[in-house]
Design a protein around this motif. Sequence first.
Motif, PDB file in Angstrom:
ATOM      1  N   MET A   1      -5.534   5.054 -14.643  1.00  0.00           N
ATOM      2  CA  MET A   1      -7.077   4.970 -15.579  1.00  0.00           C
ATOM      3  C   MET A   1      -7.541   6.460 -15.810  1.00  0.00           C
ATOM      4  O   MET A   1      -8.030   6.575 -16.743  1.00  0.00           O
ATOM      5  N   ALA A   2      -6.848   7.500 -15.106  1.00  0.00           N
ATOM      6  CA  ALA A   2      -7.317   8.864 -15.426  1.00  0.00           C
ATOM      7  C   ALA A   2      -7.046   9.352 -16.855  1.00  0.00           C
ATOM      8  O   ALA A   2      -7.507  10.350 -17.289  1.00  0.00           O
TER       9      ALA A   2
ATOM     10  N   THR B   1     -17.452   2.676  -5.015  1.00  0.00           N
ATOM     11  CA  THR B   1     -17.175   2.237  -6.376  1.00  0.00           C
ATOM     12  C   THR B   1     -16.810   3.764  -7.005  1.00  0.00           C
ATOM     13  O   THR B   1     -17.203   4.848  -6.771  1.00  0.00           O
ATOM     14  N   ALA B   2     -15.602   3.662  -8.047  1.00  0.00           N
ATOM     15  CA  ALA B   2     -15.125   4.934  -8.656  1.00  0.00           C
ATOM     16  C   ALA B   2     -15.347   4.833 -10.043  1.00  0.00           C
ATOM     17  O   ALA B   2     -14.892   3.706 -10.656  1.00  0.00           O
ATOM     18  N   PHE B   3     -15.954   5.611 -10.905  1.00  0.00           N
ATOM     19  CA  PHE B   3     -16.198   5.620 -12.203  1.00  0.00           C
ATOM     20  C   PHE B   3     -15.360   6.430 -12.880  1.00  0.00           C
ATOM     21  O   PHE B   3     -15.459   7.822 -12.600  1.00  0.00           O
ATOM     22  N   VAL B   4     -14.066   5.930 -13.577  1.00  0.00           N
ATOM     23  CA  VAL B   4     -13.320   6.853 -14.095  1.00  0.00           C
ATOM     24  C   VAL B   4     -13.399   6.836 -15.622  1.00  0.00           C
ATOM     25  O   VAL B   4     -13.543   5.995 -16.028  1.00  0.00           O
ATOM     26  N   ARG B   5     -13.412   8.188 -16.114  1.00  0.00           N
ATOM     27  CA  ARG B   5     -13.441   8.094 -17.732  1.00  0.00           C
ATOM     28  C   ARG B   5     -11.938   8.683 -17.937  1.00  0.00           C
ATOM     29  O   ARG B   5     -11.502  10.128 -17.647  1.00  0.00           O
ATOM     30  N   GLY B   6     -11.284   8.260 -18.860  1.00  0.00           N
ATOM     31  CA  GLY B   6      -9.769   8.536 -19.247  1.00  0.00           C
ATOM     32  C   GLY B   6      -9.816   9.959 -19.930  1.00  0.00           C
ATOM     33  O   GLY B   6     -10.746  10.072 -20.867  1.00  0.00           O
ATOM     34  N   VAL B   7      -8.957  10.825 -19.846  1.00  0.00           N
ATOM     35  CA  VAL B   7      -8.893  12.212 -20.306  1.00  0.00           C
ATOM     36  C   VAL B   7      -7.584  12.228 -21.208  1.00  0.00           C
ATOM     37  O   VAL B   7      -6.478  11.286 -20.697  1.00  0.00           O
TER      38      VAL B   7
END
Length: 419
Positions: free
Chosen positions: A315-316, A352-358
Amino acid sequence: MDRLRIIGGRRLEGSVRIAGAKNAALPVLAACLLSPEPVTLTNIPRVSDVETMLGVLRTYGVRIERPRPDMLVINAADLAALDTPWDVVRKMRATVLVLGPLLARFGKARVSLPGGCAIGARPVDLHLKALSALGASIRVEGGTIIADAPEGLRGGRIVFGSPSVGATETALMAATLAHGETEIINPAREPEIIDLVECLQAMGADIEGAGTHRLVVRGPTRFRAASHEVLPDRIEAGTYAIAAAITGGFLELTGARLEHIASVAEALERAGARVWPGDRGLIVQGDGRAKAVDITTEPYPGFPTDLQAQFMALMAVADGASVLRETVFENRFMHVPELVRLGADVRLQGTTAFVRGVPALKGAQVMATDLRASVSLVLAGLVAEGETIVNRVYHLDRGYEEIDVKLRRCGADIERIAG
Ligand code: EPZ
């Protein structure tokens, strides 16, 4: 301490043989303590946690033959010592699994309390509650569990408020030598539990209900010599499936079973990969940049907590934002600071982890902390630009057979640096 040096950017393609499941081999090895008859085990993974458990068995005088690297003949006919010292337990929490078999067979057991570990406190209260329900008297003194059942264990009713893999295994193993019928309500239903039941049944145990919400065990068992093949490691399979997805590659996972990682396959399909059964196992086809997908870890058959860190690596670099909820352990985000060092955009709020793809990660020196966190760093390194060095690789060797060799065979630019 060994390190792994990875140059990112290679697409993985090829075939990976999935080894036997570490989390099935460990309870099955503990179960051998129940019986005076030999047990032949095959498809044993060559990982350090198995070596640690074999070392524990040897401290009791168990005889161990190894005709092949993946085959063991365990003979627990004549045991000497019965204490399990702290310096053995501290290395691996799963050592606590010897408590039930020793108590059931000898009427007493002394096992040091396992400390917590990187992923949480991980108490053993549910193990002790299960043994008390079978008539044992249990106390903890000076960090040691002192369990006694001078008249032997008797059948009882064990109800788990929340499923626990290890406590279910303790209950199952102890109940095989309890006098009478034991009912286990709300047991864990992981494939590794079913594998343990099958091994105990091969050894002569009378157990019904594997995989359901109610197990019934009728004891005491007259054990017999037995053979058992350990099931394939669904967490290793899921890890390589994610490796195929993150590199946009194509991998055949020989020996893997789709039904054991159906929740992971479903999440990978939502992320744009394709997963289907092949002649020899599973086929996983990545398809360019993954789509962002939310997941929540749950007991089986939900998304396994042991694959949360690996999925976060995917997801990263995915297209979009995703939410990963960890519901099984209270502190299973040790990989996050290290993924952030590689350029990941992850924000934590409780469990909870909030992931914003780079678009891309950048290689760096990173530190492994626990088994699954380590492998998520390897997956990230496979796609990060430039060189990634993963330190403290001994964490990886606890649960992954020759991961650098297997990845290199599929085209990864990865080497182990002894040090
Ligand atoms: C097993 O650990 C696995 N280990 C873990 O894999 C896996 O993450 C876990 O099951 C969950 O699937 C082995 O099988 C050797 P639990 P276990 O008892 O048995 C709490 C890996 O990476 N709990 O199902 O320890 C516990 O703290 C390892 O291969 C109690 O509160 O897991 C956790 O929050 C990591 N009291 C939850 O239950 C107890 O007495 C689930 O733990 C026991 C557990």
